[in-house]
Design an enzyme around this catalytic site. Structure first.
Site, PDB file in Angstrom:
ATOM      1  N   ARG A 198      18.127 -19.811  35.692  1.00 49.40           N
ATOM      2  CA  ARG A 198      18.181 -19.186  34.462  1.00 49.40           C
ATOM      3  C   ARG A 198      19.181 -20.110  33.531  1.00 49.40           C
ATOM      4  NH1 ARG A 198      17.025 -13.717  34.349  1.00 49.40           N
ATOM      5  NH2 ARG A 198      18.624 -13.473  32.451  1.00 49.40           N
TER       6      ARG A 198
ATOM      7  N   GLN B  98       5.776 -10.368   2.850  1.00 48.40           N
ATOM      8  CA  GLN B  98       5.849  -9.173   3.419  1.00 48.40           C
ATOM      9  C   GLN B  98       6.772  -8.475   2.762  1.00 48.40           C
ATOM     10  OE1 GLN B  98       3.678  -7.930   5.516  1.00 48.40           O
ATOM     11  NE2 GLN B  98       3.922  -9.273   7.548  1.00 48.40           N
TER      12      GLN B  98
ATOM     13  N   ARG C 285      -5.854  -2.705  -5.918  1.00 48.92           N
ATOM     14  CA  ARG C 285      -6.902  -2.947  -4.778  1.00 48.92           C
ATOM     15  C   ARG C 285      -7.878  -1.879  -4.806  1.00 48.92           C
ATOM     16  NH1 ARG C 285      -3.583  -2.551   0.783  1.00 48.92           N
ATOM     17  NH2 ARG C 285      -2.072  -3.946  -0.426  1.00 48.92           N
TER      18      ARG C 285
ATOM     19  N   SER D  35      -4.635  -7.340   6.063  1.00 46.80           N
ATOM     20  CA  SER D  35      -3.996  -8.233   5.242  1.00 46.80           C
ATOM     21  C   SER D  35      -5.125  -9.219   4.525  1.00 46.80           C
ATOM     22  CB  SER D  35      -3.058  -8.850   5.554  1.00 46.80           C
ATOM     23  OG  SER D  35      -1.814  -7.750   5.943  1.00 46.80           O
TER      24      SER D  35
ATOM     25  N   ASN E 169       7.794   0.994   0.801  1.00 47.18           N
ATOM     26  CA  ASN E 169       7.753  -0.070  -0.036  1.00 47.18           C
ATOM     27  C   ASN E 169       8.796  -0.021  -1.318  1.00 47.18           C
ATOM     28  OD1 ASN E 169       6.244  -1.980   1.449  1.00 47.18           O
ATOM     29  ND2 ASN E 169       4.406  -0.523   0.821  1.00 47.18           N
TER      30      ASN E 169
ATOM     31  N   SER F 250      -7.582  -1.220   7.159  1.00 43.92           N
ATOM     32  CA  SER F 250      -7.856  -2.678   6.211  1.00 43.92           C
ATOM     33  C   SER F 250      -6.724  -3.728   6.805  1.00 43.92           C
ATOM     34  CB  SER F 250      -7.525  -2.180   4.728  1.00 43.92           C
ATOM     35  OG  SER F 250      -8.660  -1.241   4.476  1.00 43.92           O
TER      36      SER F 250
ATOM     37  N   ARG G 208       0.726  -1.291  -0.028  1.00 48.00           N
ATOM     38  CA  ARG G 208      -0.170  -0.111   0.020  1.00 48.00           C
ATOM     39  C   ARG G 208       0.741   1.325   0.039  1.00 48.00           C
ATOM     40  NH1 ARG G 208      -2.935   3.077   3.876  1.00 48.00           N
ATOM     41  NH2 ARG G 208      -1.695   1.821   5.557  1.00 48.00           N
TER      42      ARG G 208
END
Length: 431
Positions: free
Chosen positions: A185, A127, A95, A106, A46, A104, A36
């Site tokens: 631990r 991704q 889209r 995925s 992106n 919105s 997007r």
């Protein structure tokens, strides 16, 4: 090992869809990247350049080169993202506004894609913010669906982190451990750690996604990736760390990194800003960045022959060329309107192949050389035709450090190639 695969059977049974696949027919497997345009953390994240490649390009290159998809798609609402997606070999799904809002999900976007592309049977959702994906990750994870009958597969990474319960400051409540006993631990080597989603990908069948509204359901498996490949970028502070990780562990294409032996570099537009200064006496002058000339000297010291290119269309004074050859230890070649016509015979004369040649240009005329060379680059301000042909786009503009940046990239790739060849020799002798 570069990765680990493990599965979690929800019901232990073989899915109906997988049984149908085994006895005839083949499902359409599609790769889908959601990109997007309205990123809040990093605007147009992106397609922002990461180590010389648009962020989206890293994932698309791995998906396309895996050779396991019937189609590769990018779902976007932005024109510039669409251009980058097509340049890196993807089809584009525009889209709708309904699935392009900040709220919105995925899954909603993927469901819309499925409704508009009913031929698709398996969705491999990648991704864009996971740039260290390699084709072998894709093949091994998809194999769990296509060959072993799982309905959905997602990527995880093993973390060795001790977790504690969060408490509100005003509650008076004390925190408690969630996954350790503080009195015992464990050492890291004595503890397997925990599996956490790393967000690289979510694969699923159409039926699972449409019927359950989830990317994880049915007969479920996870695919474990090693930490060096688990890179995610959400905010600006992640960017420089991711860039260093990608340069070391990213996937740079089908060909193994080569040891560059010859570097062609345009003077105008790469070593210079493209400005010509004229004095009152009529003398022409150009400015050079000492970082760039130092970068070329670094290449020469590492046994890379550097050849500077001039053109009759962009003349450079002989006095400047003489100084450049002295400062950088380079030779100068004049090329015509099509540089390849001049340089291809030169490469053959030196008994080299273009895969061991690096080329830096900045014009449409350089496109053929940029596409042919094993490593190629353009400054940040190059025209789009040159950017699309190059394998690396510098963060700096011509004359202001772009040549130094590409020189360092070449040296890094040489180091990677030498390390790989050394590892191959070790593997062949079973040491």
């Amino acid at each position: 090992m570069s990765s680990r695969k493990r599965a979690n059977d929800n019901d232990g049974s073989e899915s109906t869809e997988y049984k149908q696949l085994r006895y005839g027919g083949r499902r359409h497997v599609a790769a889908l990247v959601l990109a997007r345009g309205g990123s809040k953390g990093i605007p147009l994240k992106n397609i922002k350049m990461l180590a010389g490649v648009p962020l989206l390009g890293w994932v698309l290159r791995a998906a396309v080169d895996s050779d396991v998809f019937d189609s590769v798609w990018v779902s976007t609402d932005h024109d510039e993202i669409e251009k980058v997606a097509k340049a890196w070999g993807a089809q584009v799904h525009r889209r709708s506004p309904e699935v392009s809002r900040d709220s919105s999900s995925s899954v909603e976007t993927i469901q819309e894609f499925i409704r508009l592309n009913p031929e698709v049977d398996v969705i491999c959702h990648f991704q864009a913010t996971s740039p260290c994906l390699h084709p072998f990750h894709v093949k091994e994870a998809l194999d769990l669906i296509t060959e072993h009958g799982y309905d959905s597969v997602f990527a995880v990474v093993r973390r060795h982190q001790f977790r504690w319960k969060e408490v509100k400051k005003s509650s008076g409540e004390m925190t408690v451990p969630l996954n350790i006993d503080p009195a015992r631990r464990p050492r890291r080597q004595d503890w397997d750690g925990e599996l956490c989603e790393n967000g690289s990908f979510y694969f699923g069948t159409k039926d699972i996604i449409m019927n359950t509204g989830s990317l994880q359901g049915g007969k479920l498996a996870y695919y474990e990736m090693l930490p060096e490949y688990s890179v995610d970028i959400d905010v600006d502070i992640d960017w420089p760390v991711a860039e260093q990780r990608v340069l070391r562990y990213g996937y740079f294409g089908r060909s193994a990194p080569e040891v560059v032996r010859l570097m062609f570099c345009n003077v105008s537009g790469c070593l210079t800003e493209g400005h010509v200064f004229v004095s009152t006496s009529g003398e022409e002058m150009m400015s050079l960045n000492t970082r760039d000339t130092t970068g070329l000297r670094l290449l020469s010291r590492d046994d890379v022959e550097v050849v500077l290119l001039t053109s009759s269309e962009n003349p450079v004074s002989k006095a400047l060329l003489d100084k450049l050859t002295k400062w950088t230890g380079s030779t100068v070649v004049q090329v015509g309107a099509e540089p390849m016509d001049t340089l291809d015979p030169l490469v053959k004369q030196k008994k080299l192949e273009w895969r061991v040649v690096a080329y830096m240009g900045n014009e449409e005329a350089d496109v053929k050389c940029l596409a042919t060379a094993g490593l190629s680059a353009v400054p940040k301000d190059a025209p789009v035709q040159a950017i699309n042909a190059a394998k690396y786009t510098c963060q700096r503009v011509g004359g202001l450090g772009a040549v130094r940046e590409f020189s360092e990239h070449i040296l890094l790739q040489k180091q990677k190639a030498k390390s790989q060849m050394s590892q191959d020799r070790i593997d062949r002798h079973h040491f």
